[in-house]
Scaffold this active site. Sequence first.
Site, PDB file in Angstrom:
ATOM      1  N   GLU A   1       5.000  -1.654   4.260  1.00  0.00           N
ATOM      2  CA  GLU A   1       3.892  -1.009   4.843  1.00  0.00           C
ATOM      3  C   GLU A   1       3.002  -1.844   5.856  1.00  0.00           C
ATOM      4  OE1 GLU A   1       3.280   1.811   3.953  1.00  0.00           O
ATOM      5  OE2 GLU A   1       4.732   2.255   2.343  1.00  0.00           O
TER       6      GLU A   1
ATOM      7  N   HIS B   1       1.806  -0.103  14.813  1.00  0.00           N
ATOM      8  CA  HIS B   1       0.452   0.243  15.576  1.00  0.00           C
ATOM      9  C   HIS B   1      -0.144  -0.891  16.406  1.00  0.00           C
ATOM     10  CE1 HIS B   1      -0.680   4.246  13.720  1.00  0.00           C
ATOM     11  NE2 HIS B   1       0.484   3.882  12.773  1.00  0.00           N
TER      12      HIS B   1
END
Length: 236
Positions: A107, A114
């Site tokens: 995760e 990003h």
Amino acid sequence: MAEYGVGMTPYAFYWILFIVIAVMSYTVQGNLKRKFDKYSKVPTRDGSSGYEVACRMLADYGISGVKITCVEGQLTDHYNPETNTVNLSKDVYYGRSMMAAAVAAHECGHAVQHAKDYAPVKMRSALVPVVQFSSSIVTWILLMGIMVVEVFPGLMLAGIALFALTTLFSFVTLPVEVDASSRALAWIKSYSNSDSQTLAAAQDALKAAAYTYVVAAVSSLGTLIYYIMIFSSRRR
């Protein structure tokens, strides 16, 4: 109804697809659960929890401003770019196993994507609002389109186009998930308290999770082909 080269109607194709996807899904989910149970019993070498692994990985990548939260449920772990949060399930957040470490690192891999403007992530993010909209109406458009396809074929074609966006989203998701796992494994490998055994455990766990996205993509593609077959048969 028209038949295809090997004598298969759209409905025969649908039932074969349904059975194949159901078997694949059951097998993949069962394998993931077994891996989760297995590697949840393999402790991290230094006793780090999923939360601590996430904090360390983000710090090592120089990423700040990302909040790590604990959420309810099992396998509900995800990164939310809108709130800039890494959300970990309780078993991962508090867990001190290699399964927890692998999921937490995965995760965080999305957060790294990003931060670095990873191209497939940008494409996936651009598709999110479109797919959310199409998903809310595509079923009704396809159902109505099937009923009036012979007099108004454009409606079903619109439904097929909307469903194709969902299929595209599923396939764009694959490299995003694979890359996040690669970043996680690279970090775990460089982490001073990892070894070949813990790296192998993390790799096996993340591979099992990745298969769920493969099944989703194959299922979406098969369903898209099914609707195209219905359109083609009704237009003959």
